[in-house]
Design a protein around this motif. Structure first.
Motif, short mmCIF file in Angstrom:
data_model
loop_
_atom_site.label_atom_id
_atom_site.label_comp_id
_atom_site.label_asym_id
_atom_site.label_seq_id
_atom_site.Cartn_x
_atom_site.Cartn_y
_atom_site.Cartn_z
N GLY A 161 3.01 1.13 -3.13
CA GLY A 161 2.27 1.52 -4.32
C GLY A 161 2.06 3.02 -4.40
N TYR A 162 1.83 3.64 -3.25
CA TYR A 162 1.63 5.09 -3.20
C TYR A 162 2.91 5.83 -3.59
N ALA A 203 -1.75 3.05 -4.27
CA ALA A 203 -2.04 2.37 -3.01
C ALA A 203 -3.25 1.46 -3.15
N GLY A 234 0.82 -1.20 0.00
CA GLY A 234 0.00 0.00 0.00
C GLY A 234 0.86 1.25 0.00
N ILE A 235 1.74 1.35 0.98
CA ILE A 235 2.65 2.49 1.03
C ILE A 235 3.59 2.45 -0.17
N ILE A 281 -2.94 8.12 -5.08
CA ILE A 281 -3.70 7.17 -4.25
C ILE A 281 -4.06 5.91 -5.04
#
Length: 426
Positions: free
Chosen positions: A382-383, A393, A379-380, A390
């Motif tokens: 991907g961000y 993420a 998530g982080i 977004i």
């Protein structure tokens, strides 16, 4: 396995991989500089705050850092690759990397090749130093180092000074003739190349006949799935698939990743100009929890309340969150386990197809950072990889959910089999 081990231990692939990985501090600070500069246009309050504090030119710092890192990517690579390769032959590598750099500069055009400086002597476009010339730098660094090392082994070429001469001086003179001959050899090659290529620089020729077709072939769903499949097949038999193929994938992904970063730094908004399979694509969207997307397996085990693996989950969950999964790979075990290997290979392949499709269709912003720490949680990563979008993420979380769904039936039925085995024993 012998072939895989031989490939993984090839000194030339190792030199390329280790040099590019060793440049991670350079690529990371450059990526974050570009990210922070562009966040101002994504998060308006942040941009206004930075402008209020540092003035309208607040992005100058990020621009300077990008210039000091990505604009000279190939130069760093030439030094690093030559040094690593020479060290693998037992040489100290210092003279080798200087000679390799000199050989690379031989192939850099001395006459301006862009409209602003065309025909003027001494104007070198930074495109001959950045990631655009990375493959040229890799080839020249490997060949120049090989030639130099072989010349140093010719006894007739070694100048031996008296014993009283300091070692640094005698060592430099011992490699004087090999260094001269190496540079002279590449100078002649450069001269002949220009004669037979109508004056085209080596880098331009390589980009036309090799790099562009290769990059186009690399940035395809087929290649993405093939790489992910092979990495996990190697892991299936206990071999570090990521490292084995790293000598091939690292320069390719570094090249496409840094090109994306350059486009992003230049403010290019047409998403179709960006490569999809670039930079930390796999770390951000596929290797969630490590190879095999085993964070999904860990979550699936928690969801099914597998108390039998309580100790393993306690040991494997904290590192798994940070993409380290050896406790799970060898503790469950997954390696050489025909049942677990099905979801271990299947989940990353599906996640690769989903991630590639989402970016190529414009649903998710492309990867625009050349590197992120591989231990960045799902998530982080991907961000950060998508430059603070977004959508990156969200894609990582969607892929994590996919991995959980793939692992869940195997966790369930494996648990049933273990319970039945326990009942039979009792």
């Amino acid at each position: 396995m012998p072939s895989a081990v031989k490939l993984g231990n090839n000194r030339h692939l190792l030199a390329v991989r280790d040099a590019l990985i060793g440049m991670i501090a350079i690529t990371m600070i450059g990526s974050f500089a570009v990210l922070l500069n562009n966040l101002g246009s994504i998060i308006k309050p942040y941009g206004r705050m930075m402008e209020a504090i540092f003035g309208p030119s607040w992005t100058t710092l990020g621009g300077d850092i990008w210039w000091a890192t990505f604009a000279f990517m190939t130069i760093f690579a030439v030094f690093g690759i030559s040094h690593k390769l020479a060290k693998s032959y037992g040489d100290d590598g210092f003279e080798a990397m200087l000679i390799a750099a000199a050989c690379f500069f031989i192939f850099v055009p001395q006459i301006g090749k862009v409209p602003e400086t065309e025909g003027a002597w001494g104007f070198i476009h930074f495109g001959y130093f950045n990631s655009t010339s990375l493959f040229t730098g890799i080839i020249v660094a490997l060949l120049a180092t090989e030639v130099f090392i072989r010349f140093t082994r010719v006894k007739a070429f070694r100048i031996k000074l008296p014993d009283g001469v300091p070692p640094a001086v005698s060592g430099a003179f011992a490699k004087l003739i090999p260094g001269i001959f190496t540079i002279l050899t590449f100078g002649i090659i450069g001269l002949l190349f220009r004669m037979f290529s109508d004056g085209d620089p080596l880098n331009d020729w390589l980009n036309t006949v090799l790099v562009s077709p290769l990059t186009n072939a690399v940035d395809t769903p087929f290649f993405a799935v093939l790489i992910v499949f092979l990495v996990h097949v190697f892991w299936a038999v206990g071999l570090h698939g990521t490292n084995i193929l790293g000598g091939i994938t690292t320069p390719l992904f570094t090249s496409t990743g840094t090109k994306n970063t350059d486009l992003y730094a230049a403010g290019v908004t047409e998403l179709d100009q960006y490569a999809v399979l670039a930079g930390p694509f796999l770390d951000a969207f596929v290797y969630l929890g490590g190879a095999g997307a085993t964070l999904g397996l860990i979550i699936a085990m928690f969801l099914t309340a597998r108390r039998r693996h309580k100790q393993l989950l306690a040991l494997g969950t904290p590192p798994g969150v940070f993409q380290i999964n050896e406790p799970i790979l060898f503790g469950l075990p997954i390696v050489l386990n025909p049942i677990w290997l099905i979801p271990f290979i299947l989940a990353p392949v599906i996640m690769t197809i989903v991630a590639y499709s989402a970016i190529s269709l414009g649903l998710v912003h492309p990867v625009v950072t050349a590197s992120i720490p591989w231990v960045t949680p799902a998530g982080i990563g991907g961000y950060l990889a998508t430059g603070g979008h977004i959508s990156g993420a969200v894609l990582a979380i969607v892929n994590l959910a996919i991995s959980i769904l793939v692992y869940l039936p195997f966790v369930y039925f494996n648990g049933k089999a273990e319970d039945k085995k326990s009942e039979d024993k009792n």
